[in-house]
Design a protein around this motif. Sequence first.
Motif, PDB file in Angstrom:
ATOM      1  N   VAL A  62       0.836  -1.197   0.000  1.00  0.00           N
ATOM      2  CA  VAL A  62       0.000   0.000   0.000  1.00  0.00           C
ATOM      3  C   VAL A  62       0.877   1.255   0.000  1.00  0.00           C
ATOM      4  O   VAL A  62       0.582   2.227  -0.694  1.00  0.00           O
ATOM      5  N   GLN A  63       1.957   1.227   0.749  1.00  0.00           N
ATOM      6  CA  GLN A  63       2.856   2.379   0.790  1.00  0.00           C
ATOM      7  C   GLN A  63       3.516   2.624  -0.576  1.00  0.00           C
ATOM      8  O   GLN A  63       3.569   3.757  -1.050  1.00  0.00           O
ATOM      9  N   SER A  97       0.854   3.915  -3.012  1.00  0.00           N
ATOM     10  CA  SER A  97       0.479   5.297  -2.695  1.00  0.00           C
ATOM     11  C   SER A  97       1.543   6.290  -3.143  1.00  0.00           C
ATOM     12  O   SER A  97       1.223   7.350  -3.698  1.00  0.00           O
ATOM     13  N   LEU A 137       1.291   6.608  -6.927  1.00  0.00           N
ATOM     14  CA  LEU A 137       0.078   7.330  -7.314  1.00  0.00           C
ATOM     15  C   LEU A 137       0.212   8.827  -7.036  1.00  0.00           C
ATOM     16  O   LEU A 137      -0.160   9.656  -7.861  1.00  0.00           O
ATOM     17  N   LEU A 138       0.778   9.173  -5.897  1.00  0.00           N
ATOM     18  CA  LEU A 138       0.907  10.584  -5.519  1.00  0.00           C
ATOM     19  C   LEU A 138       1.983  11.328  -6.306  1.00  0.00           C
ATOM     20  O   LEU A 138       1.886  12.532  -6.500  1.00  0.00           O
TER      21      LEU A 138
END
Length: 161
Positions: free
Chosen positions: A142-143, A146, A149-150
């Motif tokens: 997830v990290q 993320s 994506l960011l």
Amino acid sequence: SRHMPLHPIKFIVSKGPPPTEDGDDESYGTPDHHDEGDHAGGVTTQFELCPEAVELLSGIEEPLCVISIAGVYRSGKSFILNQLAGYQDGFNIGATVEPCTQGIWMWLVEDDKHARGPNGCRYLLLDTEGLGSFIKTESYDVQIFSLALLHGLFFIYTSHL
């Protein structure tokens, strides 16, 4: 104009070995991909920008079009980015189930054979470690997802069919 590397460099790495599904935090992978540091402990891994990446990015004055990719391990992420850059030997690719990419790597597509993006920007490609690996936790995935994506203006997601 300052000289830019014509190959990918580390962008973001974990400060210590990422936690594994069984809670073991022993290192894995090749020595040149392992980063020394304190393990964050628990389910959260701390990440840091690589100094070489910071130096490279701080010297860029023109706009960047950042394309990031994330997805299931061994789903062709590095290959896709190599194709976008027009090279066969950019991001590391392999034919085994072992991960080739650890953390997030970046590649500034700098040569003149490539078209520029909107408003004359250069392309910055971000390649991520594969998700769903048998040696990583869901929290670590997830990290990584993320962060990709960011950081991306454009985002590509890959999966196994």
